[in-house]
Design a protein around this motif. Structure first.
Motif, short mmCIF file in Angstrom:
data_model
loop_
_atom_site.label_atom_id
_atom_site.label_comp_id
_atom_site.label_asym_id
_atom_site.label_seq_id
_atom_site.Cartn_x
_atom_site.Cartn_y
_atom_site.Cartn_z
N TYR A 28 0.83 -1.21 0.00
CA TYR A 28 0.00 0.00 0.00
C TYR A 28 0.86 1.26 0.00
O TYR A 28 0.53 2.24 -0.64
CB TYR A 28 -0.95 -0.01 1.20
N LYS A 33 -2.83 -1.37 -5.66
CA LYS A 33 -4.28 -1.23 -5.78
C LYS A 33 -4.97 -1.96 -4.63
O LYS A 33 -4.65 -3.10 -4.31
CB LYS A 33 -4.75 -1.83 -7.11
N VAL A 34 -5.95 -1.29 -4.03
CA VAL A 34 -6.73 -1.89 -2.95
C VAL A 34 -7.59 -2.99 -3.54
O VAL A 34 -8.24 -2.81 -4.57
CB VAL A 34 -7.62 -0.82 -2.26
N VAL A 93 -9.45 1.34 4.38
CA VAL A 93 -9.28 1.74 2.98
C VAL A 93 -9.66 3.21 2.81
O VAL A 93 -8.98 3.96 2.10
CB VAL A 93 -10.09 0.83 2.04
N TRP A 94 -10.72 3.63 3.47
CA TRP A 94 -11.13 5.04 3.41
C TRP A 94 -10.00 5.92 3.95
O TRP A 94 -9.66 6.94 3.36
CB TRP A 94 -12.42 5.24 4.20
N ARG A 97 -6.95 6.05 1.55
CA ARG A 97 -7.11 6.93 0.38
C ARG A 97 -6.83 8.38 0.71
O ARG A 97 -6.55 9.18 -0.18
CB ARG A 97 -8.50 6.75 -0.21
N LYS A 98 -6.89 8.73 1.99
CA LYS A 98 -6.56 10.10 2.41
C LYS A 98 -5.08 10.25 2.72
O LYS A 98 -4.61 11.36 2.95
CB LYS A 98 -7.37 10.47 3.66
N THR A 101 1.00 8.15 -0.40
CA THR A 101 1.67 6.85 -0.47
C THR A 101 3.11 6.91 0.03
O THR A 101 3.59 5.95 0.58
CB THR A 101 1.66 6.30 -1.91
N HIS A 116 -1.03 1.81 6.49
CA HIS A 116 -0.54 0.81 5.55
C HIS A 116 -0.48 -0.56 6.22
O HIS A 116 -0.85 -1.57 5.62
CB HIS A 116 0.83 1.20 4.99
#
Length: 148
Positions: A28, A33-34, A93-94, A97-98, A101, A116
């Motif tokens: 991650y 990709k999730v 996951v939410w 995304r914030k 990386t 992660h």
């Protein structure tokens, strides 16, 4: 052979998680990709993994009707655990995304964030939950011996 510095890693490698599996935090961190529940299920089916729980095998060795009763009891427990893990995975996951990386710490070092690690851990939980549920489904689809 010279190695490419991390900052010059091709973008395609970054999108695929840099060769790490979705159960690893760096997957991650490197922008992998999730995986959704259907994709995780496909991963489990493709691997043939059956999980680590020994109580499923113990239940399979019982005579009917105890065998089916015990398997259904384990299945109900696993379904509850799967739902809880899936809910938490969606929260992680939410949050993921914030999160950028590639985080750099105050000293300039690159490290993955706790989110992660959480994403990798929850992927593994779902992976195991699904493997166990598949194993129970397969066991319940076969009639056990009524006379042991």
């Amino acid at each position: 052979m010279t190695q490419t510095p991390h900052s010059e890693t091709p973008r395609t490698q970054s999108l695929s998680g840099g060769g790490y599996s979705p159960g690893h935090p760096w997957y991650y961190f490197l922008g992998g990709k999730v995986r959704g529940p259907k994709s995780i299920l496909e991963d489990v089916l493709a691997s043939g993994y059956q999980g680590y729980r020994t109580d499923i095998e113990d239940a399979c060795n019982l005579v009917e009707p105890k065998r089916s009763e015990q398997l259904r009891k384990i299945k109900a427990e696993l379904l509850g655990q799967y739902r809880a893990d899936l809910e938490r995975y969606r929260e992680v996951v939410w949050e993921l995304r914030k999160t950028p990386t590639h985080d750099r710490g105050p000293d300039g070092t690159v490290s993955s964030a706790p989110v992660h690690t959480s994403a990798g851990l929850k992927y593994c939980h779902l992976y195991n939950d699904l493997a166990h549920l598949i194993r129970i489904h397969d066991a319940l689809s076969v009639q056990g011996d009524l006379f042991g």
